[in-house]
Design a protein around this motif. Structure first.
Motif, mmCIF file in Angstrom:
data_model
loop_
_atom_site.group_PDB
_atom_site.id
_atom_site.type_symbol
_atom_site.label_atom_id
_atom_site.label_comp_id
_atom_site.label_asym_id
_atom_site.label_seq_id
_atom_site.Cartn_x
_atom_site.Cartn_y
_atom_site.Cartn_z
ATOM 1 N N GLN A 112 1.043 -1.200 0.013
ATOM 2 C CA GLN A 112 -0.209 -0.055 0.153
ATOM 3 C C GLN A 112 0.818 1.407 -0.193
ATOM 4 N N GLY A 113 2.065 1.246 0.884
ATOM 5 C CA GLY A 113 2.742 2.495 0.863
ATOM 6 C C GLY A 113 3.456 2.873 -0.577
ATOM 7 N N VAL A 114 3.429 1.715 -1.335
ATOM 8 C CA VAL A 114 3.796 2.346 -2.719
ATOM 9 C C VAL A 114 2.818 3.289 -3.451
ATOM 10 N N HIS A 115 1.689 2.963 -3.201
ATOM 11 C CA HIS A 115 0.576 4.016 -3.727
ATOM 12 C C HIS A 115 1.247 5.302 -3.490
ATOM 13 N N LYS A 116 1.373 5.517 -1.973
ATOM 14 C CA LYS A 116 1.599 6.934 -1.581
ATOM 15 C C LYS A 116 2.739 7.644 -2.165
ATOM 16 N N PHE A 117 3.864 6.821 -2.100
ATOM 17 C CA PHE A 117 5.076 7.430 -2.925
ATOM 18 C C PHE A 117 4.683 7.689 -4.459
ATOM 19 N N GLY A 118 4.013 6.855 -4.882
ATOM 20 C CA GLY A 118 3.626 7.510 -6.373
ATOM 21 C C GLY A 118 2.881 8.805 -6.273
ATOM 22 N N LEU A 119 2.196 8.852 -5.354
ATOM 23 C CA LEU A 119 1.201 10.182 -5.189
ATOM 24 C C LEU A 119 2.254 11.454 -4.423
ATOM 25 N N LEU A 120 2.730 11.256 -3.429
ATOM 26 C CA LEU A 120 3.474 12.472 -2.859
ATOM 27 C C LEU A 120 4.756 12.715 -3.862
ATOM 28 N N ASN A 121 5.196 11.841 -4.344
ATOM 29 C CA ASN A 121 6.491 12.315 -5.181
ATOM 30 C C ASN A 121 6.060 13.050 -6.320
ATOM 31 N N TRP A 122 4.825 13.016 -6.656
ATOM 32 C CA TRP A 122 4.163 13.724 -7.705
ATOM 33 C C TRP A 122 4.158 15.072 -7.311
ATOM 34 N N LEU B 154 -2.407 4.513 -28.876
ATOM 35 C CA LEU B 154 -2.901 5.049 -30.252
ATOM 36 C C LEU B 154 -2.291 6.184 -30.739
ATOM 37 N N ASN B 155 -1.862 7.107 -29.601
ATOM 38 C CA ASN B 155 -1.495 8.162 -30.246
ATOM 39 C C ASN B 155 0.127 8.317 -29.895
ATOM 40 N N ASP B 156 0.681 7.221 -29.779
ATOM 41 C CA ASP B 156 2.213 7.229 -29.625
ATOM 42 C C ASP B 156 2.614 8.288 -28.618
ATOM 43 N N LYS B 157 2.126 8.242 -27.600
ATOM 44 C CA LYS B 157 2.579 9.274 -26.430
ATOM 45 C C LYS B 157 3.157 8.614 -25.332
ATOM 46 N N GLU B 158 3.950 9.263 -24.439
ATOM 47 C CA GLU B 158 4.743 8.711 -23.119
ATOM 48 C C GLU B 158 3.479 8.728 -22.147
ATOM 49 N N PRO B 159 3.094 7.634 -21.378
ATOM 50 C CA PRO B 159 2.442 7.843 -20.125
ATOM 51 C C PRO B 159 2.482 8.823 -19.180
ATOM 52 N N GLU B 160 1.346 9.348 -18.721
ATOM 53 C CA GLU B 160 1.850 10.636 -17.736
ATOM 54 C C GLU B 160 2.413 10.212 -16.292
ATOM 55 N N PHE B 161 2.067 8.852 -15.884
ATOM 56 C CA PHE B 161 2.743 8.175 -14.697
ATOM 57 C C PHE B 161 3.981 7.226 -15.694
ATOM 58 N N THR B 162 5.220 7.736 -15.650
ATOM 59 C CA THR B 162 6.292 7.241 -16.372
ATOM 60 C C THR B 162 7.058 5.985 -15.467
ATOM 61 N N PRO B 163 7.402 5.000 -16.491
ATOM 62 C CA PRO B 163 8.168 4.230 -15.544
ATOM 63 C C PRO B 163 9.101 4.422 -14.658
ATOM 64 N N GLU B 164 9.828 5.517 -14.995
ATOM 65 C CA GLU B 164 10.671 6.149 -13.911
ATOM 66 C C GLU B 164 10.145 6.578 -12.787
ATOM 67 N N GLN B 165 9.052 7.120 -12.854
ATOM 68 C CA GLN B 165 8.387 7.601 -11.724
ATOM 69 C C GLN B 165 7.811 6.200 -10.917
ATOM 70 N N ALA B 166 7.537 5.242 -11.513
ATOM 71 C CA ALA B 166 6.946 4.130 -10.855
ATOM 72 C C ALA B 166 8.241 3.339 -10.090
ATOM 73 N N LYS B 167 9.363 3.718 -10.686
ATOM 74 C CA LYS B 167 10.720 2.884 -10.072
ATOM 75 C C LYS B 167 10.969 3.870 -8.620
ATOM 76 N N GLU B 168 10.697 5.104 -8.693
ATOM 77 C CA GLU B 168 10.823 6.146 -7.610
ATOM 78 C C GLU B 168 10.065 5.498 -6.617
ATOM 79 N N ALA B 169 8.707 5.283 -6.834
ATOM 80 C CA ALA B 169 7.942 4.930 -5.742
ATOM 81 C C ALA B 169 8.411 3.864 -5.081
ATOM 82 N N VAL B 170 8.637 2.799 -5.741
ATOM 83 C CA VAL B 170 9.245 1.638 -5.168
ATOM 84 C C VAL B 170 10.970 1.948 -4.333
#
Ligand SMILES: NC(=O)c1ccc[n+]([C@@H]2O[C@H](COP(=O)([O-])OP(=O)(O)OC[C@H]3O[C@@H](n4cnc5c(N)ncnc54)[C@H](O)[C@@H]3O)[C@@H](O)[C@H]2O)c1
Length: 381
Positions: free
Chosen positions: A183-193, A312-328
């Motif tokens: 659950q804490g990983v959600h919190k880091f995903g949010l607070l780091n943003w 579909l539009n060849d865009k980078e996701p707003e929640f990037t893999p690098e941000q997800a790594k920082e949450a971990v």
């Protein structure tokens, strides 16, 4: 390619939330068409119930004409299944946490980059309208410079999930740790943003259940200092007895934001900004929301639709893999600090990642998890 055709890997609880998100309000961009699970009976039952093509073998589904996968399996499998799906040329939406180690995160990022597929971690807290609204107010300077944040999740989990050593949830080996990782990983995903990069953290881990040694903490308090100077307190509990609650407070030089998922109107604003609906008074803006469990469905809808749009539009996701790594990284830093018994800098974790590897962190963690169960008398049936 419209709609993007998704195959689901892992037909458990999270998979059901994603499917439910599109049952009532279909989105033209997203279609779940196939499913795979290691459990043959489960996949057949799930596929029948949701009108999907069942695949007993993962390879068969990866060779079919699906465009993308949704990975919703136990944490230790995220890495290998992401790599296999990327190699098969499928876009990857994978449930949180990305992986249980920073090395695992790097492997997933590099495999998806190499394959040229889109990759996003399904961090629903980043797509919850209440949180998106808070981020908009922060960016518009409604609360000024944030100096203090507090966030709490109390979601009473089935005691079985902690007490049965054979259930994967909250085990060090398959879950990557206890409630802080889950659950804490959600919190880091949010607070780091909201707050940017982490400078240092201090953490306490506790067990209120007398759970087996392979299970991690069921309660955690994490104190974090961000590089911007803000202090944050993150508390997560899987044993607090009340309906699920998930709240975040932000305090800045021009006002405060209070958010609580368990309310119908989840956000309360207090701001001196000239564009505030009520300047210098509390107000609750109108935001798309419904308390648990509906907010899962609302956020999963926005999350999956966003990922399909990126494909579909060849865009980078707003929640990037690098941000997800920082949450971990936030969670692992807290585990490292609990082991160190002192505040620990993010630089120390990053150094460890380059030398021994962050997989070392889980070793010895049971020894620093406070056993506070002996004095507790559980009365809730
Ligand atoms: N975003 C959220 O709020 C949220 C909520 C719940 C779960 N999750 C995440 O979703 C993921 C799954 O959790 P869950 O609660 O659905 O778990 P679960 O135990 O309910 O379901 C997992 C499924 O994966 C299957 N599985 C196990 N090994 C497999 C393999 N090798 N190949 C294919 N299938 C396999 C199991 O048979 C089971 O059906 C986790 O990453 C979890 O953290 C996220």
């Amino acid at each position: 390619m419209v709609p993007v055709k998704f195959g689901i890997i892992g037909c458990g609880m999270a998979a059901r939330f994603h499917l439910m998100a599109f049952k009532k309000v279909p989105d033209a961009k997203v279609k779940f068409v196939a499913a795979h699970d290691i459990n043959e009976k489960a996949v057949k039952r799930f596929a029948r119930a949701h009108k999907l093509e069942p695949h007993v073998k993962l390879e068969d589904m990866l060779q079919s004409d699906i465009d993308a996968v949704l990975i919703s399996v136990p944490h230790y499998l995220h890495e290998s299944i992401t790599v296999a799906a990327a190699k098969a040329g499928k876009h990857v939406l994978c449930e949180k946490p990305m992986a249980s180690t920073l090395e695992g995160c790097d492997e997933m990022i590099s495999a998806t980059k190499k394959a040229g597929v889109k990759f996003m971690i399904a961090e629903n807290h980043r797509f919850l309208p209440a949180h998106v609204y808070m981020k908009e107010l922060i960016d518009k300077d409604f609360i000024g410079e944030i100096f203090l944040a507090r966030t709490y999740e109390g979601a009473f989990d089935e005691p079985e999930n902690f007490l049965n050593p054979d259930i994967w949830n909250f085990t060090y080996e398959k879950g990557g740790g206890g409630v802080a990782m889950d659950q804490g990983v959600h919190k880091f995903g949010l607070l780091n943003w909201f707050l940017g990069e982490i400078d240092l953290a201090q953490c306490w881990l506790g067990k209120s259940y007398d759970s087996p040694p392979n299970k991690g903490e069921d309660n955690a308090m994490m104190f974090v200092r961000y590089k911007c100077g803000a202090m944050a307190e993150i508390t997560v509990s899987s044993t607090s007895i009340h309906p699920p609650m998930n709240s975040t407070e932000l305090h800045g030089t021009k006002g405060s934001l209070f958010e609580d998922h368990s309310l119908d109107e989840p956000v309360r604003v207090f701001s001196s900004h000239p564009e505030a609906e009520k300047k210098g008074q509390y107000y609750r803006p109108s935001i798309q929301h419904a308390p648990f469990p509906k907010y899962y469905i609302i956020s999963a809808f926005h999350e999956d639709a966003h990922f399909a749009e990126c494909i579909l539009n060849d865009k980078e996701p707003e929640f990037t893999p690098e941000q997800a790594k920082e949450a971990v990284a936030g969670v692992l830093l807290c585990y490292l600090s609990a082991k160190n018994g002192r505040p620990t800098k993010m630089d120390e974790l990053k150094k460890l990642a380059k030398t021994e590897g962050t997989k070392e962190i889980l070793k010895g963690l049971p020894d620093v998890t406070q056993q506070n169960h002996e004095k507790l008398k559980w009365t809730w049936a």
